[in-house]
Design an enzyme around this catalytic site. Structure first.
Site, PDB file in Angstrom:
ATOM      1  N   ASN A 112      31.371  84.971   7.253  1.00  0.00           N
ATOM      2  CA  ASN A 112      30.229  85.841   6.935  1.00  0.00           C
ATOM      3  C   ASN A 112      29.322  85.837   8.161  1.00  0.00           C
ATOM      4  O   ASN A 112      28.585  84.882   8.382  1.00  0.00           O
ATOM      5  CB  ASN A 112      29.480  85.302   5.705  1.00  0.00           C
ATOM      6  CG  ASN A 112      28.203  86.088   5.448  1.00  0.00           C
ATOM      7  OD1 ASN A 112      28.024  87.181   5.988  1.00  0.00           O
ATOM      8  ND2 ASN A 112      27.322  85.536   4.624  1.00  0.00           N
ATOM      9  N   LYS A 133      26.820  87.709   8.729  1.00  0.00           N
ATOM     10  CA  LYS A 133      25.437  88.137   8.455  1.00  0.00           C
ATOM     11  C   LYS A 133      25.030  89.190   9.492  1.00  0.00           C
ATOM     12  O   LYS A 133      25.851  90.009   9.874  1.00  0.00           O
ATOM     13  CB  LYS A 133      24.493  86.938   8.439  1.00  0.00           C
ATOM     14  CG  LYS A 133      25.059  85.778   7.615  1.00  0.00           C
ATOM     15  CD  LYS A 133      24.086  84.697   7.383  1.00  0.00           C
ATOM     16  CE  LYS A 133      24.781  83.547   6.687  1.00  0.00           C
ATOM     17  NZ  LYS A 133      23.897  82.558   6.160  1.00  0.00           N
ATOM     18  N   HIS A 138      25.289  87.421  -2.523  1.00  0.00           N
ATOM     19  CA  HIS A 138      24.943  86.318  -1.611  1.00  0.00           C
ATOM     20  C   HIS A 138      23.487  85.918  -1.866  1.00  0.00           C
ATOM     21  O   HIS A 138      22.643  86.756  -2.143  1.00  0.00           O
ATOM     22  CB  HIS A 138      25.131  86.776  -0.157  1.00  0.00           C
ATOM     23  CG  HIS A 138      25.052  85.637   0.812  1.00  0.00           C
ATOM     24  ND1 HIS A 138      23.855  85.104   1.213  1.00  0.00           N
ATOM     25  CD2 HIS A 138      26.022  84.932   1.441  1.00  0.00           C
ATOM     26  CE1 HIS A 138      24.088  84.106   2.050  1.00  0.00           C
ATOM     27  NE2 HIS A 138      25.399  83.973   2.205  1.00  0.00           N
ATOM     28  N   GLU A 194      21.159  85.186   0.045  1.00  0.00           N
ATOM     29  CA  GLU A 194      20.168  85.860   0.904  1.00  0.00           C
ATOM     30  C   GLU A 194      19.825  87.231   0.329  1.00  0.00           C
ATOM     31  O   GLU A 194      18.688  87.682   0.415  1.00  0.00           O
ATOM     32  CB  GLU A 194      20.699  85.957   2.342  1.00  0.00           C
ATOM     33  CG  GLU A 194      20.634  84.595   3.020  1.00  0.00           C
ATOM     34  CD  GLU A 194      21.583  84.418   4.178  1.00  0.00           C
ATOM     35  OE1 GLU A 194      22.161  85.410   4.670  1.00  0.00           O
ATOM     36  OE2 GLU A 194      21.759  83.258   4.604  1.00  0.00           O
ATOM     37  N   GLU A 245      28.010  78.506  -3.433  1.00  0.00           N
ATOM     38  CA  GLU A 245      27.165  78.370  -2.253  1.00  0.00           C
ATOM     39  C   GLU A 245      25.797  77.796  -2.641  1.00  0.00           C
ATOM     40  O   GLU A 245      24.870  78.551  -2.988  1.00  0.00           O
ATOM     41  CB  GLU A 245      26.960  79.739  -1.595  1.00  0.00           C
ATOM     42  CG  GLU A 245      28.231  80.352  -1.052  1.00  0.00           C
ATOM     43  CD  GLU A 245      27.968  81.054   0.270  1.00  0.00           C
ATOM     44  OE1 GLU A 245      28.608  80.708   1.244  1.00  0.00           O
ATOM     45  OE2 GLU A 245      27.072  81.911   0.313  1.00  0.00           O
ATOM     46  N   GLY A 297      23.072  77.522   5.939  1.00  0.00           N
ATOM     47  CA  GLY A 297      22.362  77.666   7.206  1.00  0.00           C
ATOM     48  C   GLY A 297      21.492  76.484   7.571  1.00  0.00           C
ATOM     49  O   GLY A 297      20.711  76.552   8.518  1.00  0.00           O
ATOM     50  N   SER A 316      27.139  75.440   5.235  1.00  0.00           N
ATOM     51  CA  SER A 316      27.277  74.547   6.396  1.00  0.00           C
ATOM     52  C   SER A 316      28.662  73.921   6.494  1.00  0.00           C
ATOM     53  O   SER A 316      28.800  72.788   6.964  1.00  0.00           O
ATOM     54  CB  SER A 316      26.185  73.465   6.390  1.00  0.00           C
ATOM     55  OG  SER A 316      24.903  74.069   6.455  1.00  0.00           O
TER      56      SER A 316
HETATM   57  C1  PEP Z   1      26.760  81.759   4.073  1.00  0.00           C
HETATM   58  O1  PEP Z   1      25.740  82.331   4.383  1.00  0.00           O
HETATM   59  O2  PEP Z   1      27.555  82.286   3.290  1.00  0.00           O
HETATM   60  C2  PEP Z   1      27.023  80.444   4.653  1.00  0.00           C
HETATM   61  C3  PEP Z   1      27.880  79.676   4.070  1.00  0.00           C
HETATM   62  O3  PEP Z   1      26.302  80.132   5.763  1.00  0.00           O
HETATM   63  P1  PEP Z   1      26.411  78.760   6.599  1.00  0.00           P
HETATM   64  O4  PEP Z   1      27.849  78.459   6.824  1.00  0.00           O
HETATM   65  O5  PEP Z   1      25.664  79.036   7.863  1.00  0.00           O
HETATM   66  O6  PEP Z   1      25.734  77.698   5.788  1.00  0.00           O
END
Ligand code: PEP
Length: 262
Positions: A12, A14, A98, A100, A170, A176, A216
């Site tokens: 992803n 983003k 998601h 976000e 998630e 992030g 992460s």
């Molecule tokens: C995400 O935004 O789906 C995600 C998993 O981000 P990150 O790996 O940066 O935590």
């Protein structure tokens, strides 16, 4: 992961990387990938990259994904993109719900349900994101919240359609932040998600649904996370922007698949 389920590693990006960077990345990734296809690989790119990326991904072992869609087939929705616009660009997967989008753009569980429905109707495979924030976790309410997110998002989705749905656990506090859930924490919730799916759809559907972990995940923790029985892949943000790190996660997933098949 278990050998009955083919894991999917999804990037992803983003709001990172324009079409030129996307093309260079894809070309480099394609030449570095091993020939044998084991785990699925999906690249969820910004909308503006999709047209340039599609021909490069055609007939390869990677699939193209988008990060969002609108639920209406067309209409006066300035700035939005419909499911059929995505399929015309050879997009096969789309992230839905998601955190976000939920937090920053006010998407409700009902919105997520409509988007999931639109994706399925157009033949797209939705990657449905669910997960709790830190406060909800500390209150012990994570699983209850996730069960609600699942039930609402999947309202009106048949068992047959569920086969096309990928669920991504998630936890918001891990996205992030550089602080992943521990393998045990992630594994426990993914097992809970499988149980929630079993309650909604029965055991066979629950056993076959793909459940990713995201938050992460990186080249250092992927092996332990992906070794959890109910984690069938990853949704990867930050680490997917670095080709070597993403490749390393894909190789880890491939290696685990190989070991399971042995
Ligand atoms: C995400 O935004 O789906 C995600 C998993 O981000 P990150 O790996 O940066 O935590």
């Amino acid at each position: 992961m278990r050998k009955e389920r083919t894991p999917i590693i999804a990037a992803n990006w983003k709001m990172h990387n324009g079409p030129q960077q996307a093309c260079s990345y894809i070309q480099a990734l394609l030449s570095a990938l091993p020939q044998a296809k084991r785990c699925g690989i999906v690249l969820c790119l910004p909308y503006v990259d999709l047209a340039a990326a599609a021909p490069l991904l055609r007939d390869t072992r990677m699939a193209l994904g988008a990060q969002n869609l609108h639920w209406a087939p067309q209409g006066a929705y300035t700035g939005e993109i419909s499911a059929s616009m995505l399929t015309q660009l050879e997009v096969r997967y789309v992230i839905v719900g998601h955190s976000e989008r939920r937090r920053l753009f006010g998407e409700s569980d009902q919105d997520v349900n409509q988007k999931l429905r639109a994706a399925l109707d157009a033949g797209l495979r939705p990657i449905l994101c669910v997960g709790e924030d830190l406060e909800q976790r500390q209150l012990g309410a994570a699983m209850e919240l996730i069960a609600y997110q699942l039930k609402t998002a999947l309202s009106g989705v048949s068992a047959q359609e569920l086969r096309q749905v990928i669920i991504a656990y998630e936890p918001i506090w891990a996205i992030g932040t550089g602080v992943s859930a521990t393998p045990e924490q992630a594994g426990e919730v993914c097992t809970g998600i499988r149980q929630a799916i079993q309650q909604l759809y029965g055991a066979p559907a629950a056993q076959s649904v793909i459940i990713q972990y995201g938050g992460s995940m990186n080249e250092g923790n992927a092996a332990q996370l992906l070794s959890q029985e109910d984690i069938d892949g990853g949704l990867i943000g930050t680490a997917s922007l670095d080709l070597d790190k993403f490749l390393s996660i894909v190789q880890t997933a491939n290696q685990l698949c190989l070991e399971q098949q042995a």
